[in-house]
Write an enzyme that holds these catalytic residues in place. Structure first.
Site, PDB file in Angstrom:
ATOM      1  N   LYS A  92      22.620 -66.177  -7.626  1.00  0.00           N
ATOM      2  CA  LYS A  92      23.685 -65.518  -6.867  1.00  0.00           C
ATOM      3  C   LYS A  92      23.253 -64.102  -6.472  1.00  0.00           C
ATOM      4  O   LYS A  92      23.506 -63.651  -5.348  1.00  0.00           O
ATOM      5  CB  LYS A  92      24.971 -65.445  -7.682  1.00  0.00           C
ATOM      6  CG  LYS A  92      25.692 -66.766  -7.851  1.00  0.00           C
ATOM      7  CD  LYS A  92      27.018 -66.550  -8.578  1.00  0.00           C
ATOM      8  CE  LYS A  92      27.781 -67.836  -8.759  1.00  0.00           C
ATOM      9  NZ  LYS A  92      29.088 -67.612  -9.427  1.00  0.00           N
TER      10      LYS A  92
ATOM     11  N   ASP B 245      33.231 -65.114  -7.957  1.00  0.00           N
ATOM     12  CA  ASP B 245      33.520 -66.314  -8.741  1.00  0.00           C
ATOM     13  C   ASP B 245      33.631 -67.462  -7.764  1.00  0.00           C
ATOM     14  O   ASP B 245      34.319 -67.353  -6.740  1.00  0.00           O
ATOM     15  CB  ASP B 245      34.795 -66.186  -9.574  1.00  0.00           C
ATOM     16  CG  ASP B 245      34.820 -67.261 -10.665  1.00  0.00           C
ATOM     17  OD1 ASP B 245      33.892 -67.265 -11.496  1.00  0.00           O
ATOM     18  OD2 ASP B 245      35.735 -68.095 -10.669  1.00  0.00           O
ATOM     19  N   SER B 246      32.934 -68.527  -8.061  1.00  0.00           N
ATOM     20  CA  SER B 246      32.872 -69.626  -7.115  1.00  0.00           C
ATOM     21  C   SER B 246      32.735 -70.940  -7.855  1.00  0.00           C
ATOM     22  O   SER B 246      32.408 -70.976  -9.047  1.00  0.00           O
ATOM     23  CB  SER B 246      31.693 -69.436  -6.148  1.00  0.00           C
ATOM     24  OG  SER B 246      30.483 -69.249  -6.876  1.00  0.00           O
TER      25      SER B 246
ATOM     26  N   PHE C 147      20.892 -74.113  -5.828  1.00  0.00           N
ATOM     27  CA  PHE C 147      21.116 -74.224  -7.259  1.00  0.00           C
ATOM     28  C   PHE C 147      22.481 -74.855  -7.483  1.00  0.00           C
ATOM     29  O   PHE C 147      23.204 -75.164  -6.529  1.00  0.00           O
ATOM     30  CB  PHE C 147      21.031 -72.847  -7.937  1.00  0.00           C
ATOM     31  CG  PHE C 147      22.039 -71.839  -7.448  1.00  0.00           C
ATOM     32  CD1 PHE C 147      23.225 -71.618  -8.143  1.00  0.00           C
ATOM     33  CD2 PHE C 147      21.812 -71.104  -6.284  1.00  0.00           C
ATOM     34  CE1 PHE C 147      24.161 -70.696  -7.690  1.00  0.00           C
ATOM     35  CE2 PHE C 147      22.743 -70.176  -5.824  1.00  0.00           C
ATOM     36  CZ  PHE C 147      23.919 -69.973  -6.537  1.00  0.00           C
TER      37      PHE C 147
ATOM     38  N   HIS D  72      29.862 -71.225   1.226  1.00  0.00           N
ATOM     39  CA  HIS D  72      31.077 -70.502   0.862  1.00  0.00           C
ATOM     40  C   HIS D  72      30.773 -69.044   0.553  1.00  0.00           C
ATOM     41  O   HIS D  72      31.498 -68.146   0.980  1.00  0.00           O
ATOM     42  CB  HIS D  72      31.725 -71.175  -0.345  1.00  0.00           C
ATOM     43  CG  HIS D  72      30.778 -71.419  -1.488  1.00  0.00           C
ATOM     44  ND1 HIS D  72      29.587 -72.084  -1.338  1.00  0.00           N
ATOM     45  CD2 HIS D  72      30.850 -71.078  -2.807  1.00  0.00           C
ATOM     46  CE1 HIS D  72      28.971 -72.150  -2.510  1.00  0.00           C
ATOM     47  NE2 HIS D  72      29.704 -71.538  -3.413  1.00  0.00           N
ATOM     48  N   ARG D  73      29.679 -68.793  -0.153  1.00  0.00           N
ATOM     49  CA  ARG D  73      29.323 -67.412  -0.500  1.00  0.00           C
ATOM     50  C   ARG D  73      28.888 -66.646   0.749  1.00  0.00           C
ATOM     51  O   ARG D  73      29.247 -65.478   0.935  1.00  0.00           O
ATOM     52  CB  ARG D  73      28.210 -67.400  -1.550  1.00  0.00           C
ATOM     53  CG  ARG D  73      27.893 -66.005  -2.093  1.00  0.00           C
ATOM     54  CD  ARG D  73      27.001 -66.077  -3.330  1.00  0.00           C
ATOM     55  NE  ARG D  73      27.658 -66.839  -4.380  1.00  0.00           N
ATOM     56  CZ  ARG D  73      27.333 -68.110  -4.703  1.00  0.00           C
ATOM     57  NH1 ARG D  73      26.349 -68.730  -4.077  1.00  0.00           N
ATOM     58  NH2 ARG D  73      27.990 -68.746  -5.652  1.00  0.00           N
TER      59      ARG D  73
END
Length: 209
Positions: free
Chosen positions: A14, A71-72, A152, A180-181
């Site tokens: 991340k 947070d995902s 990942f 999404h990120r």
């Protein structure tokens, strides 16, 4: 303080994604590795938003600096939203990405409806308790076997139908346009003027303490 944001994640994958996307902004980015070992945030929230806020506030107070937390997780329709906020620990507290993927495949073995989506909530918090948040979403389908070598987590199982590729088949430089990120970070960048004003307010509040 005005020109520093801590990327508050202990997940190296991340961190790399966030730093790549945000690296050209006029702000100094720091990671948790730039500081002495510190206690991890307790992620016991019921939603992605609650956990992102907990993490951002935790590190902002520890470092006395604005901290950006993510947070995902994966939300699967047929599993009533699981693994959701438990995505990183779906197969157990010490689970690897492969362990989590194998559990998901086992649970989905006889499921025909395989729609799912990833959610990412980004929260930027300051030592004084104020915060800003953004949310990104990526819709897709869970495959019956893994594909791809990039990414990942559940990326090898998550197919984006319009591309006919999993997130693990998309190089990092391209992934952020779909993930999404990446979408949450794009919102952050689009509102960076607002973020800079917020950072200035944090700096003034810090001087007044």
């Amino acid at each position: 303080m005005e020109n520093v944001i801590v990327l508050a994640t202990g997940n190296q994958n991340k961190y790399v994604e966030m730093r790549q996307v945000l690296g050209n902004l006029p702000v100094a980015l720091r990671g948790l590795a730039d500081f002495a070992p510190v206690p991890e945030a307790i992620e016991d929230g019921a939603t992605f938003g609650e956990n992102a806020l907990k993490k951002a506030h935790h590190y902002a107070k520890l470092f006395d600096a604005p901290s950006l937390a993510d947070d995902s997780g994966l939300v699967v329709d047929a599993l009533d939203g699981r693994p959701g906020v438990h995505s990183a620990r779906y197969a157990g507290a010490a689970a690897t990405d492969q362990d989590n993927c194998e559990r998901l495949l086992w649970e989905m073995a006889d499921v025909d409806h395989r729609a799912a989506h990833f959610v990412c909530v980004l929260t930027l918090a300051g030592p004084n308790g104020t915060s800003l948040s953004w949310e990104g979403r990526c819709d897709g389908v869970i495959l019956a076997k893994q594909r791809g070598e990039h990414g990942f987590g559940y990326d090898p199982l998550f197919l984006i139908p319009q591309l006919n590729k999993t997130l693990a088949e998309i190089p990092l430089a391209e992934k952020e346009a779909y993930s999404h990120r990446g979408r949450a970070l794009a919102q952050f960048i689009s509102e960076f003027d607002r973020v800079q004003e917020w950072l200035r307010q944090q700096a003034r509040a810090n001087l007044a303490r």
